[in-house]
Design an enzyme around this catalytic site. Structure first.
Site, mmCIF file in Angstrom:
data_model
loop_
_atom_site.group_PDB
_atom_site.id
_atom_site.type_symbol
_atom_site.label_atom_id
_atom_site.label_comp_id
_atom_site.label_asym_id
_atom_site.label_seq_id
_atom_site.Cartn_x
_atom_site.Cartn_y
_atom_site.Cartn_z
ATOM 1 N N LYS A 21 38.781 -12.454 -26.716
ATOM 2 C CA LYS A 21 38.643 -13.408 -27.821
ATOM 3 C C LYS A 21 39.571 -14.598 -27.610
ATOM 4 C CE LYS A 21 37.799 -11.676 -31.771
ATOM 5 N NZ LYS A 21 37.893 -10.923 -33.040
ATOM 6 N N ARG A 66 43.474 -11.646 -36.011
ATOM 7 C CA ARG A 66 42.415 -10.820 -35.431
ATOM 8 C C ARG A 66 42.872 -10.216 -34.107
ATOM 9 N NH1 ARG A 66 38.954 -15.069 -37.558
ATOM 10 N NH2 ARG A 66 37.245 -14.207 -38.805
ATOM 11 N N GLY A 100 34.344 -4.247 -33.838
ATOM 12 C CA GLY A 100 34.609 -3.476 -35.046
ATOM 13 C C GLY A 100 35.592 -2.339 -34.907
ATOM 14 N N MET A 154 38.894 -2.471 -33.981
ATOM 15 C CA MET A 154 40.265 -2.733 -34.402
ATOM 16 C C MET A 154 40.238 -3.631 -35.644
ATOM 17 S SD MET A 154 42.228 -2.898 -30.756
ATOM 18 C CE MET A 154 41.046 -4.026 -30.050
ATOM 19 N N ARG A 196 31.416 -14.330 -26.986
ATOM 20 C CA ARG A 196 31.624 -13.294 -25.973
ATOM 21 C C ARG A 196 30.262 -12.919 -25.414
ATOM 22 N NH1 ARG A 196 33.519 -8.956 -30.563
ATOM 23 N NH2 ARG A 196 31.533 -8.772 -31.644
ATOM 24 N N HIS A 217 27.601 -3.411 -38.498
ATOM 25 C CA HIS A 217 28.362 -2.456 -37.692
ATOM 26 C C HIS A 217 27.446 -1.388 -37.106
ATOM 27 C CE1 HIS A 217 30.698 1.307 -37.166
ATOM 28 N NE2 HIS A 217 31.578 0.489 -36.620
ATOM 29 N N ARG A 248 18.675 24.092 -0.556
ATOM 30 C CA ARG A 248 19.861 24.936 -0.562
ATOM 31 C C ARG A 248 19.425 26.397 -0.650
ATOM 32 N NH1 ARG A 248 24.053 24.382 -5.419
ATOM 33 N NH2 ARG A 248 22.418 25.533 -6.506
ATOM 34 N N SER A 270 26.705 18.027 2.661
ATOM 35 C CA SER A 270 26.459 17.547 1.304
ATOM 36 C C SER A 270 27.575 18.099 0.422
ATOM 37 C CB SER A 270 25.098 18.016 0.790
ATOM 38 O OG SER A 270 24.869 17.511 -0.513
ATOM 39 N N CYS A 275 25.770 15.751 -3.673
ATOM 40 C CA CYS A 275 24.658 16.236 -4.493
ATOM 41 C C CYS A 275 25.107 16.854 -5.805
ATOM 42 C CB CYS A 275 23.798 17.233 -3.718
ATOM 43 S SG CYS A 275 24.642 18.782 -3.346
ATOM 44 N N TYR A 326 24.282 8.844 1.361
ATOM 45 C CA TYR A 326 23.505 8.893 0.116
ATOM 46 C C TYR A 326 24.275 9.633 -0.969
ATOM 47 C CZ TYR A 326 22.593 13.803 1.134
ATOM 48 O OH TYR A 326 22.754 15.145 1.379
#
Length: 870
Positions: A22, A92, A101, A103, A336, A455, A617, A763, A830, A850
């Site tokens: 902010k 603020r 919302g 704080m 923001r 909110h 497996r 893996s 995995c 991977y």
């Protein structure tokens, strides 16, 4: 000497770490020449120092504060307690990462018994002055002294009712003065001290309260939910007040430069006339759509539209803007990057690329990987909706999705019921930050007040939670626990269904259907795949999951869990027959029957995968998992297998283990019963050969689990290869395959270099690796792990996010050792962490090929791998 406070003109947007989001953006907007009220920001470092040093404002900060107040008074031409030019300020919070919302905020600071009269005299509007004062008394009491909100609200609402005032704005000056006097009495009753009259004392106490709010429960819950660090602190923004509650030519609002639910490139927001700051987001009054401002104040509306275009172009992202109008003069109080649904995030990213604002890589980076799950949530089937009874159709579609559950009326009840396994719908007049834990626990949220930026709406969208706000045709009574609608009543525990995409609430359970991907979604996934280095596979063994995973972009299967194939009724009988067999011949006989099922299963899996890599497996869990547990089950199984109950009970006792996850499972089973893995290898290869004869090429990878020693692996690999060779000879075909191991014990990580000399792939099974490294039972850790993370004994739950310093270093050591001796070895992950964005970021720093995760986490994992690479 390090500065504690920066005037707005001294900062810029790159200073978010120090000034918070902010404060940095207020400074940036001032640099852009936008109408921003003057002020200054106390740094996030000051907050951390305050919390670490006994919660005391140090002398250096107080000295700078005194100088900044003098400077602000000089710039504004106003002063605290001045008879003609009265300075009032807002206080603020503002952390580096937006926490809407969570704080605390205080408005109209500087008013007291004398100054309220001065404000009335200067403005000629006593009603306005006392409206500001009663707001300050209420906010200050709640934020600084923790006086419960109801201590003020109960009297306020009672006063309105007794005097026939429907709206806050109907209360005259005399009434607001009486309310203010009563509010001052509340201080004496609740905290035994008066409201502080000196503006400088108010300011110091307010600054301390904002610093303390960094550690309030709702802020910590929000940070945990959104993976925000607890050690970055919040800044405090002190800003000259402008007044949206100074008449019908004034107002306050919140707007997004694009629709945060759909992503549509159209200004989207709400405002209230004659209102102040928190009124819009608090949801107490239902606001007007931003477009109607063009009718009421066309010049202000056009100026605001110009500001929104300027800010979006500058920040290159959709903006969430707070503004106030004071007597037809526009002020911008905050901007923001706006919170948005995953659907909106995808569309906004694609549109910004098409508009030439950002690159494809920037588009991929701006979408939160975890949010992709939202796109995969179900919606209600149209045919079921057509027959459903409507409870409310006046609500606003605040956050998309579909959910069914039992009605609850408080956050406490929502959390308690959810912990018992109930699906719940939280229904309240409005929500507040205190409701965060109940909102997390609920399947959906419904409110009678508030709009699309209330909110409830903002928080629900951030969580991907279904939400409907502003159901003005409902009467929700949280004390008596009922909902009145159309002359009927719903009670706590009744089932309702909520459609967050349309804003309609229905009675009863409604059938759902899976979400469909959009063209924009496919576009972003394509960009992500082009950008990513790591490939993403899936953990799956059913036709439905495998099909879904490939539709979501998986490049193969990283884990087929064969134990899931043994629990069909007929299969389970034969598996139990194998376990109870007393000779090798009897075991083989039982396995021959299981092999038929296994071959069929593998054939279907490989047919779906074809030439994409597919890791199977071999059996992993301990044998006792397949045996009956209750007396009734034992009697049934004894009849099925023609085994007397005593013999069966004796065998169950023999297989009992005090800690089965550390016991006779995984490769240890096959060392004892090699025929088990021989059967599975034969089923895999015979199914592959059958498909080859049909002209279908496959890519099987056979994985031996829970290996800790090189001999475990080499002995079993030799047995498996021998069986495969005999199958190939028997069927007259040869096939390509790999044999590798799952690295899931700390010892396997330490000897990975030796294992890699014999294994064709690794893996990492992160679930067991976390369990065995920490000595935590993953089935029981949930009883205490939250205590560890909340007290920061652990930074993360190691079963949810990789422990980089511990388990991460084991994985790093194993990868480096393996690649050093076998550069061509394929290595992946995995376990559950294969779909976690934070963990993926670390995996991308290693020489992995991977990651693999559940099918519905595949898109998020692809996005995370791309973001990590960017």
């Amino acid at each position: 000497m390090e500065k504690h406070i920066y005037a707005f003109e001294e900062g810029q947007k790159s200073m978010k770490d120090l000034l918070g989001g902010k404060g940095a953006n207020l400074s940036e907007m001032m640099r852009l020449g936008l109408p921003v009220p003057n002020g200054f920001t106390i740094t996030t470092k000051s907050c951390i120092e305050y919390l670490a040093n006994g919660e005391v404002l140090n002398d250096t900060l107080l000295s700078e504060l005194d100088e900044q107040i003098k400077s602000l008074q000089s710039k504004t031409g106003k002063a605290f307690s001045d008879d003609k030019n009265l300075l009032l300020v807002s206080v603020r919070s503002g952390a580096k990462i937006s926490m809407p919302g969570m704080m605390d905020t205080i408005l109209n600071l500087g008013l007291n018994d004398e100054n309220v009269e001065k404000l009335a005299a200067v403005t000629g509007d006593a009603r306005f002055a006392y409206d500001c004062y009663r707001r300050l008394l209420q906010m200050f009491g709640q934020v600084v002294y923790n006086i419960p909100m109801h201590a003020f609200e109960d009297y306020f609402n009672q006063y309105k009712e007794q005097n026939g005032h429907q709206f806050d704005a109907d209360i005259p000056a005399e009434g607001l003065k009486a309310i203010s006097e009563r509010f001052k009495e509340v201080y004496l009753e609740e905290v035994y001290k008066p409201f502080p009259q000196a503006p400088i004392d108010q300011l110091k106490e307010a600054i301390e309260a904002v610093f303390k709010s960094w550690n309030n429960d709702r802020a910590r819950v929000y940070r945990d939910l959104n993976d925000i660090p607890h050690d970055i602190g919040t800044a405090v923004n002190v800003q000259e007040m402008v007044f949206g509650n100074s008449g019908e030519r004034s107002g306050t609002g919140v707007a997004f430069t694009r629709n945060p639910s759909t992503g549509e490139n159209k200004l989207y927001g709400e405002y209230l006339l004659n209102a102040q700051g928190e009124d819009v987001v608090a949801g107490i009054r239902t606001p007007q759509a931003i477009a109607t401002l063009d009718e009421q104040m066309p010049n202000v509306y056009q100026q605001f539209v110009d500001v929104t275009h300027k800010l979006e172009a500058h920040y290159k992202d959709m903006q969430d803007i707070e503004f106030t109008i004071e007597n037809e003069k526009l002020y911008i109080l905050q901007t923001r990057n706006g919170k948005r649904t995953a659907k909106a995030a995808i569309k906004i990213a694609v549109d910004l690329v098409n508009e030439g604002v950002i690159s494809k890589q920037e588009a991929v980076s701006m979408i939160e990987a975890k949010s992709i799950d939202q796109l995969l949530h179900p919606s209600f089937k149209p045919e079921s909706l057509a027959q459903a009874e409507v409870v409310s159709d006046k609500g606003l579609p605040a956050s998309p999705g579909a959910a069914t559950g039992k009605i609850v009326f408080s956050a406490v009840d929502a959390k308690a019921q959810a912990e018992l396994g109930e699906a719940v719908i939280l229904m309240r007049p409005e929500t507040s930050p205190e409701d965060i834990e109940g909102m997390v626990a609920s399947r959906a949220i419904v409110t009678t007040h508030g709009g699309m930026t209330s909110h409830a709406a903002v928080v629900a969208r951030g969580m991907g939670k279904c939400c409907v706000t502003g159901c003005s045709d409902l009467q929700i009574n949280t004390k008596e626990k009922y909902v009145k609608y159309q002359g009927k009543v719903l009670n706590e525990g009744d089932i309702v269904s909520v459609d967050g995409s349309t804003g309609v609430v229905y009675i009863g359970e409604i059938e759902t259907t899976n979400a469909e991907k959009s063209e924009d979604f496919d576009t972003v996934m394509q960009w992500a795949e082009e950008t990513a280095r790591l490939k993403v596979r899936m953990n799956a063994e059913t036709k439905q999951d495998i099909t879904a995973g490939y539709e979501f972009g998986a490049v193969g299967i990283g884990l087929v869990r064969t134990e899931h194939m043994f629990f069909g009724e007929e299969r389970l009988i034969e598996m139990r027959r194998f376990i109870l067999a007393s000779t090798h011949e009897e075991r083989v006989q039982a396995l021959d029957k299981i092999k038929v099922y296994q071959t069929e299963d593998f054939e279907e899996i490989f047919r779906l995968s074809q030439d994409r890599p597919t890791i199977v497996r071999l059996l992993d869990p301990p044998l006792h998992e397949f045996l009956p547990k209750s007396k009734e089950e034992i009697e049934v199984v004894s009849k099925q297998l023609n085994v007397d109950v005593i013999t069966l009970e004796k065998r169950i006792e023999e297989l009992h283990e005090f800690n089965p996850m550390l016991g006779h499972r995984g490769c240890r089973l096959a060392i004892t019963y090699p025929e088990l893995y021989e059967m599975q290898a034969e089923a895999i290869i015979s199914s592959v050969i059958r498909l080859k004869k049909e002209g279908i090429t496959t890519s099987p990878e056979i994985m031996i689990p829970l290996v800790s020693t090189v001999r475990e692996f080499t002995d079993l690999k030799a047995i498996i290869k021998a069986k495969i060779e005999s199958v190939e000879q028997e069927m007259g075909e040869s096939v390509k395959y790999l044999i590798g191991t799952m690295i899931e014990t700390p010892r396997a990580c330490l000897v990975a270099g030796e294992l890699a000399k014999h294994s064709e792939f690794f893996s990492f099974g992160t679930n067991d690796l976390a369990q065995l490294t920490y000595g935590f039972s993953r089935d029981d850790a949930g009883k205490f792990i939250n205590e560890y993370t909340s007290r920061e004994i652990l930074a993360v739950d190691p079963f949810q996010t990789l422990d980089v310093d511990g388990i991460g270093q084991l994985i790093k050591l194993a990868v480096e050792s393996a690649k050093a001796v076998n550069p061509s070895i394929k290595i992946g992950v995995c376990g559950e962490l294969g779909g976690d964005p934070k963990s993926i970021h670390f995996f991308n720093t290693l020489a992995l090929d991977y990651v693999s995760c559940s099918p519905f986490r595949v898109p998020g994992a692809i996005l995370a791998t791309a973001q990590s690479n960017v």
